[in-house]
Design a protein around this motif. Structure first.
Motif, mmCIF file in Angstrom:
data_model
loop_
_atom_site.group_PDB
_atom_site.id
_atom_site.type_symbol
_atom_site.label_atom_id
_atom_site.label_comp_id
_atom_site.label_asym_id
_atom_site.label_seq_id
_atom_site.Cartn_x
_atom_site.Cartn_y
_atom_site.Cartn_z
ATOM 1 N N VAL A 107 0.844 -1.199 0.000
ATOM 2 C CA VAL A 107 0.000 0.000 0.000
ATOM 3 C C VAL A 107 0.881 1.251 0.000
ATOM 4 C CG1 VAL A 107 -1.863 -1.157 1.261
ATOM 5 C CG2 VAL A 107 -0.141 0.136 2.534
ATOM 6 N N VAL A 108 0.366 2.331 -0.595
ATOM 7 C CA VAL A 108 1.132 3.578 -0.527
ATOM 8 C C VAL A 108 1.085 4.090 0.903
ATOM 9 C CG1 VAL A 108 0.752 4.148 -2.946
ATOM 10 C CG2 VAL A 108 -0.805 5.070 -1.199
ATOM 11 N N LYS A 109 2.110 4.857 1.271
ATOM 12 C CA LYS A 109 2.184 5.348 2.648
ATOM 13 C C LYS A 109 1.047 6.325 2.947
ATOM 14 C CE LYS A 109 7.213 4.946 3.224
ATOM 15 N NZ LYS A 109 8.490 5.680 3.439
ATOM 16 N N PHE A 110 0.705 7.137 1.933
ATOM 17 C CA PHE A 110 -0.302 8.187 2.176
ATOM 18 C C PHE A 110 -1.623 7.570 2.620
ATOM 19 C CE2 PHE A 110 -2.340 12.215 1.902
ATOM 20 C CZ PHE A 110 -3.625 11.940 1.496
ATOM 21 N N GLY A 111 -2.117 7.958 3.783
ATOM 22 C CA GLY A 111 -3.420 7.508 4.276
ATOM 23 C C GLY A 111 -3.514 6.016 4.487
ATOM 24 N N TYR A 112 -2.376 5.369 4.775
ATOM 25 C CA TYR A 112 -2.405 3.897 4.861
ATOM 26 C C TYR A 112 -3.326 3.412 5.968
ATOM 27 C CZ TYR A 112 0.295 3.258 9.138
ATOM 28 O OH TYR A 112 0.692 3.251 10.443
ATOM 29 N N GLU A 113 -3.580 4.262 6.986
ATOM 30 C CA GLU A 113 -4.508 3.835 8.047
ATOM 31 C C GLU A 113 -5.926 3.659 7.484
ATOM 32 O OE1 GLU A 113 -1.425 6.546 10.010
ATOM 33 O OE2 GLU A 113 -2.586 6.510 8.151
ATOM 34 N N LEU A 114 -6.282 4.546 6.508
ATOM 35 C CA LEU A 114 -7.613 4.420 5.886
ATOM 36 C C LEU A 114 -7.657 3.164 5.016
ATOM 37 C CD1 LEU A 114 -8.101 8.155 4.805
ATOM 38 C CD2 LEU A 114 -9.107 7.013 6.806
ATOM 39 N N THR A 115 -6.555 2.918 4.319
ATOM 40 C CA THR A 115 -6.466 1.720 3.471
ATOM 41 C C THR A 115 -6.556 0.469 4.334
ATOM 42 O OG1 THR A 115 -4.989 2.999 2.043
ATOM 43 C CG2 THR A 115 -5.115 0.628 1.639
ATOM 44 N N ARG A 116 -5.860 0.513 5.456
ATOM 45 C CA ARG A 116 -5.879 -0.630 6.382
ATOM 46 C C ARG A 116 -7.311 -0.909 6.862
ATOM 47 N NH1 ARG A 116 -2.264 -0.020 11.551
ATOM 48 N NH2 ARG A 116 -3.774 1.643 11.921
ATOM 49 N N HIS A 117 -8.047 0.185 7.165
ATOM 50 C CA HIS A 117 -9.430 -0.005 7.647
ATOM 51 C C HIS A 117 -10.286 -0.668 6.571
ATOM 52 C CE1 HIS A 117 -13.222 0.563 9.641
ATOM 53 N NE2 HIS A 117 -13.680 1.249 8.589
ATOM 54 N N LYS A 118 -10.141 -0.189 5.319
ATOM 55 C CA LYS A 118 -10.941 -0.761 4.215
ATOM 56 C C LYS A 118 -10.584 -2.240 4.013
ATOM 57 C CE LYS A 118 -11.680 3.548 1.592
ATOM 58 N NZ LYS A 118 -10.636 4.433 2.151
ATOM 59 N N LEU A 119 -9.278 -2.553 4.181
ATOM 60 C CA LEU A 119 -8.866 -3.964 4.050
ATOM 61 C C LEU A 119 -9.538 -4.807 5.140
ATOM 62 C CD1 LEU A 119 -5.067 -3.706 3.179
ATOM 63 C CD2 LEU A 119 -6.763 -5.060 1.923
ATOM 64 N N SER A 120 -9.576 -4.266 6.350
ATOM 65 C CA SER A 120 -10.149 -5.040 7.463
ATOM 66 C C SER A 120 -11.627 -5.326 7.206
ATOM 67 C CB SER A 120 -9.996 -4.273 8.783
ATOM 68 O OG SER A 120 -10.831 -3.122 8.780
ATOM 69 N N MET A 121 -12.292 -4.438 6.439
ATOM 70 C CA MET A 121 -13.714 -4.652 6.130
ATOM 71 C C MET A 121 -13.929 -5.870 5.216
ATOM 72 S SD MET A 121 -14.984 -2.269 7.867
ATOM 73 C CE MET A 121 -16.685 -2.078 7.361
ATOM 74 N N LEU A 122 -12.830 -6.339 4.614
ATOM 75 C CA LEU A 122 -12.933 -7.555 3.771
ATOM 76 C C LEU A 122 -12.863 -8.812 4.634
ATOM 77 C CD1 LEU A 122 -10.632 -6.646 0.715
ATOM 78 C CD2 LEU A 122 -13.129 -6.426 0.918
ATOM 79 N N GLY A 123 -12.675 -8.623 5.943
ATOM 80 C CA GLY A 123 -12.673 -9.774 6.845
ATOM 81 C C GLY A 123 -11.285 -10.280 7.172
ATOM 82 N N ASP A 175 -9.252 -9.573 -6.351
ATOM 83 C CA ASP A 175 -9.894 -8.428 -7.018
ATOM 84 C C ASP A 175 -10.458 -7.427 -6.010
ATOM 85 O OD1 ASP A 175 -11.217 -10.488 -9.749
ATOM 86 O OD2 ASP A 175 -9.193 -9.761 -9.289
ATOM 87 N N ALA A 176 -11.034 -7.937 -4.929
ATOM 88 C CA ALA A 176 -11.615 -7.032 -3.911
ATOM 89 C C ALA A 176 -10.514 -6.175 -3.269
ATOM 90 C CB ALA A 176 -12.340 -7.858 -2.843
ATOM 91 N N ILE A 177 -9.381 -6.820 -2.984
ATOM 92 C CA ILE A 177 -8.263 -6.082 -2.364
ATOM 93 C C ILE A 177 -7.746 -5.007 -3.314
ATOM 94 C CG2 ILE A 177 -5.854 -6.277 -1.608
ATOM 95 C CD1 ILE A 177 -6.602 -9.072 -0.508
#
Ligand code: DER
Length: 225
Positions: free
Chosen positions: A137-153, A190-192
């Motif tokens: 993941v890119v560094k910018f806003g990675y916490e938001l990216t991490r949250h969206k990933l966690s929503m995939l279970g 694909d979801a990721i």
């Protein structure tokens, strides 16, 4: 005879497929290491190839061994890439990225006519996902990216090195995602990759042309589908 180990056995069997005149993709990790070593020996004995590397680490090793490296501007077509994997399932879908090189590995694998995967028996699994899936993941806003990933279970964990976030050859972070098990790898891939901020992930879907496995008993086998 050198005390060959399962990873070395698999790697050396894969290298036998390399012919004069080929452009070869060099993988990353402790199994690909043995392939690069053998390629170095073969080049020293006259094998005529050109190579591209999937990481700075592999590039340095290849240069030390005198393997001719070419820039991507000169790459017409990569005939064969030899690389490792963290997990291989029955359909030869892979989890890669344990060594942090998944982006360059996938770029090179996707430009290769043939991807040969070399593993020891511990990597062959029925279902992917016990190994935490690396996601670049890119560094910018990675916490938001991490949250969206966690929503995939999954449980995404920022990969650390020396008490700091690990940074890939490309200047990105890696989130190692614990999915417990990945029952539909294609859909998961694909979801990721549809999440903004994700560069790529370690699922390699239907990319492997050959899988060569080294066993503790000293045998080595090319899997048949
Ligand atoms: O990081 C990677 O993709 C490596 O190829 C990894 O998947 C396998 O590393 P190993 O051969 O050291 O187990």
């Amino acid at each position: 005879l050198e005390n060959s180990n399962p990873k070395q056995l698999a790697a050396e069997q894969a290298v036998a497929y390399i012919q004069d005149g080929m452009t070869v993709g060099l993988g990353t990790g402790s199994t690909a290491y043995w392939a690069i070593q053998q390629i170095g020996k073969n080049v020293h004995s006259g094998l005529q190839i050109k190579a591209v590397a999937t990481s700075i680490q592999s590039e340095k090793l290849a240069a030390e061994l005198g393997i001719p490296l070419i820039p991507f501007s000169e790459v017409k077509e990569i005939n064969v890439t030899i690389d490792g994997a963290d997990e291989v399932d029955g359909a030869w879908n892979l989890i890669k990225g344990g060594g942090g090189a998944l982006l360059r590995e996938k770029i090179i694998a996707s430009s290769s006519k043939e991807l040969i995967i070399v593993v020891d028996e511990s990597k062959v699994v029925d279902q992917l996902g016990k190994f935490h899936l690396p996601v670049e993941v890119v560094k910018f806003g990675y916490e938001l990216t991490r949250h969206k990933l966690s929503m995939l279970g999954c449980e995404p964990n920022l990969r650390m090195e020396d008490q700091r976030p690990y940074t890939t050859d490309n200047g990105n972070y890696i989130l190692d995602c614990d999915f417990k098990q990945i029952s539909r790898p294609g859909e998961c891939h694909d979801a990721i990759n549809s999440i903004p901020g994700v560069v790529d992930n370690g699922l390699f879907i239907a990319m492997a042309a050959k899988v060569i496995v080294g066993y503790k008993d000293g045998s080595v086998k090319e899997l048949q589908k």
